[in-house]
Design a protein around this motif. Structure first.
Motif, PDB file in Angstrom:
ATOM      1  N   ILE A 110       3.931  -5.592   8.842  1.00  0.00           N
ATOM      2  CA  ILE A 110       4.347  -6.285   7.627  1.00  0.00           C
ATOM      3  C   ILE A 110       5.332  -5.399   6.884  1.00  0.00           C
ATOM      4  CG2 ILE A 110       3.596  -7.320   5.451  1.00  0.00           C
ATOM      5  CD1 ILE A 110       0.795  -7.605   6.724  1.00  0.00           C
ATOM      6  N   THR A 111       6.539  -5.897   6.666  1.00  0.00           N
ATOM      7  CA  THR A 111       7.485  -5.167   5.832  1.00  0.00           C
ATOM      8  C   THR A 111       7.272  -5.605   4.375  1.00  0.00           C
ATOM      9  OG1 THR A 111       9.344  -6.735   5.843  1.00  0.00           O
ATOM     10  CG2 THR A 111       9.113  -5.275   7.755  1.00  0.00           C
ATOM     11  N   GLY A 112       7.580  -4.720   3.454  1.00  0.00           N
ATOM     12  CA  GLY A 112       7.311  -5.034   2.048  1.00  0.00           C
ATOM     13  C   GLY A 112       5.825  -5.098   1.776  1.00  0.00           C
ATOM     14  N   ALA A 113       5.050  -4.240   2.442  1.00  0.00           N
ATOM     15  CA  ALA A 113       3.587  -4.338   2.406  1.00  0.00           C
ATOM     16  C   ALA A 113       2.951  -3.638   1.219  1.00  0.00           C
ATOM     17  CB  ALA A 113       3.007  -3.752   3.698  1.00  0.00           C
ATOM     18  N   THR A 143      -0.957 -10.286   2.098  1.00  0.00           N
ATOM     19  CA  THR A 143      -1.015 -10.643   3.514  1.00  0.00           C
ATOM     20  C   THR A 143      -1.679  -9.541   4.327  1.00  0.00           C
ATOM     21  OG1 THR A 143       0.990 -11.987   3.280  1.00  0.00           O
ATOM     22  CG2 THR A 143       0.368 -11.319   5.503  1.00  0.00           C
ATOM     23  N   ALA A 144      -1.389  -8.293   4.004  1.00  0.00           N
ATOM     24  CA  ALA A 144      -2.024  -7.168   4.699  1.00  0.00           C
ATOM     25  C   ALA A 144      -3.539  -7.229   4.551  1.00  0.00           C
ATOM     26  CB  ALA A 144      -1.483  -5.853   4.151  1.00  0.00           C
ATOM     27  N   LEU A 204       2.052  -0.995   8.067  1.00  0.00           N
ATOM     28  CA  LEU A 204       2.503  -1.277   6.710  1.00  0.00           C
ATOM     29  C   LEU A 204       3.827  -0.556   6.457  1.00  0.00           C
ATOM     30  CD1 LEU A 204      -0.977  -0.536   5.152  1.00  0.00           C
ATOM     31  CD2 LEU A 204      -0.019  -2.821   5.461  1.00  0.00           C
ATOM     32  N   LEU A 205       4.889  -1.330   6.243  1.00  0.00           N
ATOM     33  CA  LEU A 205       6.216  -0.754   6.026  1.00  0.00           C
ATOM     34  C   LEU A 205       6.694  -1.061   4.614  1.00  0.00           C
ATOM     35  CD1 LEU A 205       5.946  -0.785   9.139  1.00  0.00           C
ATOM     36  CD2 LEU A 205       8.351  -1.422   9.267  1.00  0.00           C
ATOM     37  N   ALA A 206       7.101  -0.042   3.895  1.00  0.00           N
ATOM     38  CA  ALA A 206       7.686  -0.166   2.560  1.00  0.00           C
ATOM     39  C   ALA A 206       8.197   1.213   2.173  1.00  0.00           C
ATOM     40  CB  ALA A 206       6.668  -0.686   1.548  1.00  0.00           C
ATOM     41  N   ARG A 207       8.863   1.299   1.022  1.00  0.00           N
ATOM     42  CA  ARG A 207       9.384   2.594   0.597  1.00  0.00           C
ATOM     43  C   ARG A 207       8.389   3.376  -0.250  1.00  0.00           C
ATOM     44  NH1 ARG A 207      14.477   1.308  -2.723  1.00  0.00           N
ATOM     45  NH2 ARG A 207      13.045  -0.315  -3.430  1.00  0.00           N
ATOM     46  N   GLY A 245      -2.274   2.367  -1.365  1.00  0.00           N
ATOM     47  CA  GLY A 245      -3.164   1.322  -1.850  1.00  0.00           C
ATOM     48  C   GLY A 245      -3.362   0.229  -0.821  1.00  0.00           C
ATOM     49  N   ALA A 246      -2.292  -0.123  -0.086  1.00  0.00           N
ATOM     50  CA  ALA A 246      -2.400  -1.149   0.950  1.00  0.00           C
ATOM     51  C   ALA A 246      -3.297  -0.680   2.092  1.00  0.00           C
ATOM     52  CB  ALA A 246      -1.013  -1.505   1.467  1.00  0.00           C
TER      53      ALA A 246
END
Length: 335
Positions: free
Chosen positions: A7-10, A18-19, A31-34, A41-42
């Motif tokens: 999931i990008t923007g996770a 969604t995660a 889990l992909l995000a910056r 937290g995700a």
């Protein structure tokens, strides 16, 4: 055997919700995000729900970073079964107040981020002849509104790009599938951290839905990817009324009301933090979670999502179109 999902923007919003839902199914979730705080937290959300998680700080505008992240996920969990593109960024401002480099950045993240994710996923799924890609789209990919030209343009582009890829997969008789979960206004943290040049705090145009409801639509699309689109909330309403019934009328209406409808009464300063260039939840930052600041205005249930899931063929189109048109006309009367 557990699914492996990327999931990008996770780190927040729809991706975060969604995660959690995939975690509750026991999935392995990349889990992909910056933002580091949001990713941490995700991870906790997924693991508490019963899944396994791997957080990989990634800027989806950089193809090499997305490729490297996908490899890390497969090294940890095995082949990727589902890839979900959610990441975006935006600027709330009239077009002439958005700088060229800002427009470029929005397009690289919100559109090319999906292109990069799709390419990386297909490079792994096509040789195996299995897998699913879900693009998280938007009502604004069909019916543009003022103050969000870069975001609307990117969402329109995602629809065109995805349709092209889908027809190629059909031509090749591939068992890899691609679909789009089209979203309404959702109560995510973006409205508190997006770059804005508006005098008052940005807000989603009502009706607003909770991210958990949006996430259910994404998960359903991943489970049933043969359909071209899945509609969540009043996305169909914007499409039916705005594009099929009275597009010129709605243009004029949005020109008169669209500025006010996207702002609360709260004044904000021009120097508030934003995530266009750097994550707001970076090192030492704050985990914003899935929800934004509009819980008291947001809906957790949606009859149209039920219809989208359970009705088929002509009956489904008629029912959803009727529900969407009625919802939009109700919204217009209330403005």
């Amino acid at each position: 055997m557990s699914q492996t999902v990327v999931i990008t923007g996770a780190s927040a919003g729809i991706g975060r919700a969604t995660a959690w839902q995939f975690g509750a199914r026991g999935a392995n979730v990349g889990l992909l995000a910056r933002g580091r705080a949001g990713l941490d937290g995700a991870v906790r959300d997924v693991e508490r729900a019963g899944g396994r998680a791997l957080a990989i700080p990634t800027d989806v505008a950089d193809y090499d970073q997305v490729e490297a992240a996908a490899q890390q996920v497969e090294d940890a969990f095995g082949p990727i079964d589902v890839w979900i593109n959610v990441t975006f960024t935006a600027v709330f401002a009239p077009f002439t107040q958005i700088e060229p480099e800002e427009y470029k950045r929005i397009t690289e993240v919100t559109y090319l981020g999906y292109v990069h994710g799709t390419r990386v996923a297909l490079s792994r799924m096509l040789p195996r002849d299995q897998g699913t890609i879900v693009q998280v789209g938007s009502a604004l990919g069909f019916r543009s509104i003022p103050l969000q030209s870069a975001y609307c343009g990117a969402k329109h582009a995602i629809n065109g790009f995805t349709e092209s890829i889908r027809t190629e997969l059909i031509h090749d008789k591939s068992n890899v599938h691609i679909t789009i979960a089209q979203m309404p206004a959702v109560n995510t943290p973006q409205f508190s951290w997006v770059l804005s040049r508006l005098p008052r705090h940005p807000q989603p145009v009502p009706p607003i839905y909770q991210p958990e409801l949006a996430a259910r639509g994404v998960v359903f699309a991943a489970d049933h990817p043969r359909r071209k689109h899945y509609w969540v909330g009043t996305t169909t309403a914007y499409t039916i009324l705005g594009q099929k019934v009275a597009p010129a009328l709605l243009d004029r209406y949005l020109g008169r009301t669209g500025y006010k409808a996207q702002q609360t009464g709260e004044k904000v300063g021009p120097d508030r933090p934003n995530n266009l260039w750097e994550p707001v939840d970076g090192e030492g930052g704050h985990d914003h979670g899935a929800h934004g600041a509009f819980d008291d205005k947001s809906h957790a249930h949606d009859p149209q999502l039920f219809l989208s899931h359970h009705l088929r063929a002509v009956g489904a189109v008629a029912a959803v179109a009727g529900t969407g048109a009625l919802a939009t006309m109700t919204w217009l009367r209330r403005r």
